[in-house]
Design a protein around this motif. Sequence first.
Motif, PDB file in Angstrom:
ATOM      1  N   GLU A 117       0.747  -1.113   0.195  1.00 31.81           N
ATOM      2  CA  GLU A 117       0.038   0.051  -0.036  1.00 31.81           C
ATOM      3  C   GLU A 117       0.887   1.143  -0.049  1.00 31.81           C
ATOM      4  OE1 GLU A 117      -3.759   1.948   2.508  1.00 31.81           O
ATOM      5  OE2 GLU A 117      -2.275   0.420   3.429  1.00 31.81           O
ATOM      6  N   LEU A 118       1.810   1.013   0.727  1.00 27.15           N
ATOM      7  CA  LEU A 118       2.982   2.242   0.780  1.00 27.15           C
ATOM      8  C   LEU A 118       3.438   2.646  -0.498  1.00 27.15           C
ATOM      9  CD1 LEU A 118       4.444   4.578   2.480  1.00 27.15           C
ATOM     10  CD2 LEU A 118       5.936   2.878   2.927  1.00 27.15           C
ATOM     11  N   HIS A 119       3.960   1.606  -1.556  1.00 25.83           N
ATOM     12  CA  HIS A 119       4.364   1.627  -2.653  1.00 25.83           C
ATOM     13  C   HIS A 119       3.328   2.439  -3.387  1.00 25.83           C
ATOM     14  CE1 HIS A 119       8.354  -0.310  -2.972  1.00 25.83           C
ATOM     15  NE2 HIS A 119       8.253  -0.976  -1.845  1.00 25.83           N
ATOM     16  N   LEU A 120       2.153   1.807  -3.396  1.00 26.05           N
ATOM     17  CA  LEU A 120       1.298   2.178  -4.389  1.00 26.05           C
ATOM     18  C   LEU A 120       0.790   3.810  -4.028  1.00 26.05           C
ATOM     19  CD1 LEU A 120      -1.320  -0.566  -4.379  1.00 26.05           C
ATOM     20  CD2 LEU A 120       0.054   0.235  -6.372  1.00 26.05           C
ATOM     21  N   THR A 121       0.795   4.110  -2.644  1.00 26.91           N
ATOM     22  CA  THR A 121       0.578   5.597  -2.386  1.00 26.91           C
ATOM     23  C   THR A 121       1.738   6.493  -3.002  1.00 26.91           C
ATOM     24  OG1 THR A 121      -0.645   4.721  -0.586  1.00 26.91           O
ATOM     25  CG2 THR A 121       0.126   7.087  -0.278  1.00 26.91           C
ATOM     26  N   ILE A 122       3.002   6.043  -2.749  1.00 28.24           N
ATOM     27  CA  ILE A 122       4.154   6.926  -3.046  1.00 28.24           C
ATOM     28  C   ILE A 122       3.883   7.169  -4.750  1.00 28.24           C
ATOM     29  CG2 ILE A 122       6.606   7.137  -3.216  1.00 28.24           C
ATOM     30  CD1 ILE A 122       6.601   5.830  -0.463  1.00 28.24           C
ATOM     31  N   GLU A 123       3.643   5.862  -5.301  1.00 21.17           N
ATOM     32  CA  GLU A 123       3.482   6.214  -6.804  1.00 21.17           C
ATOM     33  C   GLU A 123       2.541   7.218  -7.283  1.00 21.17           C
ATOM     34  OE1 GLU A 123       2.817   2.873 -10.671  1.00 21.17           O
ATOM     35  OE2 GLU A 123       2.821   2.254  -8.374  1.00 21.17           O
ATOM     36  N   LYS A 124       1.269   6.987  -6.436  1.00 21.85           N
ATOM     37  CA  LYS A 124       0.290   7.843  -6.974  1.00 21.85           C
ATOM     38  C   LYS A 124       0.849   9.337  -6.733  1.00 21.85           C
ATOM     39  CE  LYS A 124      -3.218   8.097  -4.127  1.00 21.85           C
ATOM     40  NZ  LYS A 124      -4.466   7.706  -3.329  1.00 21.85           N
ATOM     41  N   ALA A 125       1.553   9.570  -5.175  1.00 18.91           N
ATOM     42  CA  ALA A 125       1.645  11.031  -5.050  1.00 18.91           C
ATOM     43  C   ALA A 125       2.946  11.461  -6.212  1.00 18.91           C
ATOM     44  CB  ALA A 125       2.539  10.864  -3.900  1.00 18.91           C
ATOM     45  N   LEU A 126       3.838  10.592  -6.544  1.00 20.88           N
ATOM     46  CA  LEU A 126       4.732  11.056  -7.561  1.00 20.88           C
ATOM     47  C   LEU A 126       4.066  11.375  -9.083  1.00 20.88           C
ATOM     48  CD1 LEU A 126       7.775   8.830  -6.596  1.00 20.88           C
ATOM     49  CD2 LEU A 126       7.668  11.320  -6.357  1.00 20.88           C
ATOM     50  N   ARG A 127       3.157  10.481  -9.439  1.00 23.61           N
ATOM     51  CA  ARG A 127       2.329  10.562 -10.522  1.00 23.61           C
ATOM     52  C   ARG A 127       1.644  12.049 -10.655  1.00 23.61           C
ATOM     53  NH1 ARG A 127      -0.178   6.203 -10.434  1.00 23.61           N
ATOM     54  NH2 ARG A 127       1.138   4.885 -11.665  1.00 23.61           N
ATOM     55  N   THR A 128       0.909  12.138  -9.329  1.00 21.13           N
ATOM     56  CA  THR A 128       0.349  13.355  -9.179  1.00 21.13           C
ATOM     57  C   THR A 128       1.280  14.574  -9.413  1.00 21.13           C
ATOM     58  OG1 THR A 128      -1.433  12.561  -8.018  1.00 21.13           O
ATOM     59  CG2 THR A 128      -1.242  14.919  -7.760  1.00 21.13           C
ATOM     60  N   SER A 129       2.410  14.660  -8.911  1.00 23.37           N
ATOM     61  CA  SER A 129       3.366  15.728  -8.905  1.00 23.37           C
ATOM     62  C   SER A 129       3.760  15.969 -10.404  1.00 23.37           C
ATOM     63  CB  SER A 129       4.574  15.481  -8.136  1.00 23.37           C
ATOM     64  OG  SER A 129       4.297  15.640  -6.882  1.00 23.37           O
ATOM     65  N   LYS A 130       3.883  14.943 -11.172  1.00 20.78           N
ATOM     66  CA  LYS A 130       4.211  14.888 -12.442  1.00 20.78           C
ATOM     67  C   LYS A 130       2.986  15.539 -13.514  1.00 20.78           C
ATOM     68  CE  LYS A 130       8.043  11.376 -13.829  1.00 20.78           C
ATOM     69  NZ  LYS A 130       7.995  10.275 -14.415  1.00 20.78           N
ATOM     70  N   LEU A 131       1.933  15.192 -13.483  1.00 18.43           N
ATOM     71  CA  LEU A 131       0.773  15.789 -13.928  1.00 18.43           C
ATOM     72  C   LEU A 131       0.657  17.333 -13.706  1.00 18.43           C
ATOM     73  CD1 LEU A 131      -1.802  13.108 -13.352  1.00 18.43           C
ATOM     74  CD2 LEU A 131      -0.449  13.415 -15.577  1.00 18.43           C
ATOM     75  N   GLU A 132       0.852  17.466 -12.211  1.00 19.73           N
ATOM     76  CA  GLU A 132       1.083  18.794 -12.022  1.00 19.73           C
ATOM     77  C   GLU A 132       1.938  19.799 -12.960  1.00 19.73           C
ATOM     78  OE1 GLU A 132      -1.305  18.464  -7.639  1.00 19.73           O
ATOM     79  OE2 GLU A 132       1.056  18.970  -7.948  1.00 19.73           O
ATOM     80  N   ALA A 133       3.077  19.175 -12.861  1.00 15.16           N
ATOM     81  CA  ALA A 133       4.255  19.678 -13.381  1.00 15.16           C
ATOM     82  C   ALA A 133       4.093  20.026 -14.923  1.00 15.16           C
ATOM     83  CB  ALA A 133       5.618  19.182 -13.221  1.00 15.16           C
ATOM     84  N   GLU A 135       1.067  20.409 -16.402  1.00 14.62           N
ATOM     85  CA  GLU A 135       0.019  21.347 -16.460  1.00 14.62           C
ATOM     86  C   GLU A 135       0.503  22.634 -16.478  1.00 14.62           C
ATOM     87  OE1 GLU A 135      -4.168  22.449 -14.259  1.00 14.62           O
ATOM     88  OE2 GLU A 135      -3.066  21.045 -13.452  1.00 14.62           O
ATOM     89  N   GLN A 136       1.420  22.851 -15.501  1.00 12.66           N
ATOM     90  CA  GLN A 136       2.161  24.109 -15.214  1.00 12.66           C
ATOM     91  C   GLN A 136       3.132  24.613 -16.304  1.00 12.66           C
ATOM     92  OE1 GLN A 136       4.724  24.352 -11.837  1.00 12.66           O
ATOM     93  NE2 GLN A 136       4.453  26.226 -11.749  1.00 12.66           N
ATOM     94  N   VAL A 137       3.537  23.613 -17.003  1.00 12.02           N
ATOM     95  CA  VAL A 137       4.542  24.183 -18.243  1.00 12.02           C
ATOM     96  C   VAL A 137       3.244  24.232 -19.335  1.00 12.02           C
ATOM     97  CG1 VAL A 137       5.952  23.068 -19.935  1.00 12.02           C
ATOM     98  CG2 VAL A 137       6.432  22.598 -17.628  1.00 12.02           C
ATOM     99  N   GLU A 138       2.363  23.569 -19.551  1.00 13.63           N
ATOM    100  CA  GLU A 138       1.135  23.956 -20.632  1.00 13.63           C
ATOM    101  C   GLU A 138       0.697  24.956 -20.548  1.00 13.63           C
ATOM    102  OE1 GLU A 138       0.936  22.109 -23.524  1.00 13.63           O
ATOM    103  OE2 GLU A 138       2.604  20.875 -22.809  1.00 13.63           O
ATOM    104  N   ARG A 139       0.461  25.368 -19.467  1.00 12.30           N
ATOM    105  CA  ARG A 139      -0.336  26.779 -18.970  1.00 12.30           C
ATOM    106  C   ARG A 139       0.728  27.905 -19.247  1.00 12.30           C
ATOM    107  NH1 ARG A 139      -2.511  27.475 -12.962  1.00 12.30           N
ATOM    108  NH2 ARG A 139      -3.630  25.473 -13.575  1.00 12.30           N
ATOM    109  N   TYR A 140       2.010  27.653 -18.943  1.00 11.25           N
ATOM    110  CA  TYR A 140       2.877  28.816 -19.216  1.00 11.25           C
ATOM    111  C   TYR A 140       3.033  28.815 -20.654  1.00 11.25           C
ATOM    112  CZ  TYR A 140       7.255  31.317 -19.267  1.00 11.25           C
ATOM    113  OH  TYR A 140       8.340  32.284 -19.595  1.00 11.25           O
ATOM    114  N   ARG A 141       3.140  27.971 -21.474  1.00  7.92           N
ATOM    115  CA  ARG A 141       3.188  27.763 -22.964  1.00  7.92           C
ATOM    116  C   ARG A 141       2.206  28.591 -23.556  1.00  7.92           C
ATOM    117  NH1 ARG A 141       5.429  21.756 -24.229  1.00  7.92           N
ATOM    118  NH2 ARG A 141       7.782  22.050 -23.630  1.00  7.92           N
ATOM    119  N   SER A 142       1.013  28.215 -23.049  1.00  5.64           N
ATOM    120  CA  SER A 142      -0.257  29.080 -23.539  1.00  5.64           C
ATOM    121  C   SER A 142      -0.293  30.373 -23.397  1.00  5.64           C
ATOM    122  CB  SER A 142      -1.694  28.214 -22.996  1.00  5.64           C
ATOM    123  OG  SER A 142      -1.610  27.047 -23.254  1.00  5.64           O
ATOM    124  N   TYR A 143       0.325  30.692 -22.156  1.00  4.13           N
ATOM    125  CA  TYR A 143       0.386  32.217 -21.775  1.00  4.13           C
ATOM    126  C   TYR A 143       1.322  32.808 -22.554  1.00  4.13           C
ATOM    127  CZ  TYR A 143       2.461  35.986 -19.223  1.00  4.13           C
ATOM    128  OH  TYR A 143       2.848  37.293 -19.005  1.00  4.13           O
TER     129      TYR A 143
END
Length: 335
Positions: A117-133, A135-143
């Motif tokens: 469960e710990l492995h899966l939770t950390i994997e989910k956290a890192l995947r979320t961080s990547k998606l947020e990063a 999204e931030q890059v795409e938002r900056y590019r659009s801007y």
Amino acid sequence: MLNFNSPPYLPRLLFVDDDKLFGDSVKNDFDPKDIVITCVQSVTEAQKLCQKNAFDVILLDNNLPDGSGLELIPDILSLNDRAKIILITAFPSFDNAVKAIKNGVFDYLSKPIDLTELHLTIEKALRTSKLEAVEQVERYRSYQDSRQNPLIGFRQNPDFLKVVERAAEAKASVLITGETGTGKNVIAKYIHYHALNQTNPFISLNCAALPETLIESELFGVEKGAFTGANQTRKGLFELADGGTLFLDEIGEMPPALQAKFLSALEDRQIRRVGGDKARSVNVRIIAATNAEPEKAIANKTFRSDLFYRLSLIRIHLPPLRERKEDIPELCRLL
């Protein structure tokens, strides 16, 4: 089990727990080729490390020798708001879980920890961080694209450009009318990315692209169990666009029964998710567009007059290209 990144970057995890043996066992369960884990046993040590290092994930025990992990969370997030904090406790309670989530915790685990469960939770956290990063890059590019590329295809009409610029400077709702293909989406993005909230979200919805039964849940969100198939709570576009702009294309296709709820959200700046009774404040600028003539829709009773006046505080009409032939050469140069 974990394999998130290609070299040279490895995610960094800080494990804060006064049980050194437990920390070592967790560290040994991960492949050092996949993730870098640092273990400390106190709030003081964690604070010092967080001041000097940016960790991707922080496993945080709630009960530490020199303080509470829960109280450490604001300090961590003030230094690195992208860190995903996973709170661990041997004494779980509903109140603590709610407080942890409100303080910005990504997830909440109770001891004894299941390593899978710990492995899966950390994997989910890192995947979320990547998606947020991403999204931030795409938002900056659009801007950046919007700032560097003026309104190509409209620059031969300075009076029109002045109206669009004034709309960008204002905070009022905007209604854009014009035939399909005249560039309503382009104008909406231009207004957003040249406004004061230019780096905040720009969320769009085509009201004609969804069946009537889905538009309400897309706009306002859904509480778990609200209807068959609602297996989890989900934010709507109003909440996702909070602080930014919500662009509603083909607003004339919004079902009349939903228009009253939409109007209420505009006036009160509050929404209620489908199946929920809690009012949530939102700060969203609305830009709407339609290829229909609003006055005819009002006369046919398919569009509320009060909603029309609320949306059209600023109204921009886009003439078709056949009526602005002077813009054709500039558009052709883009081909």
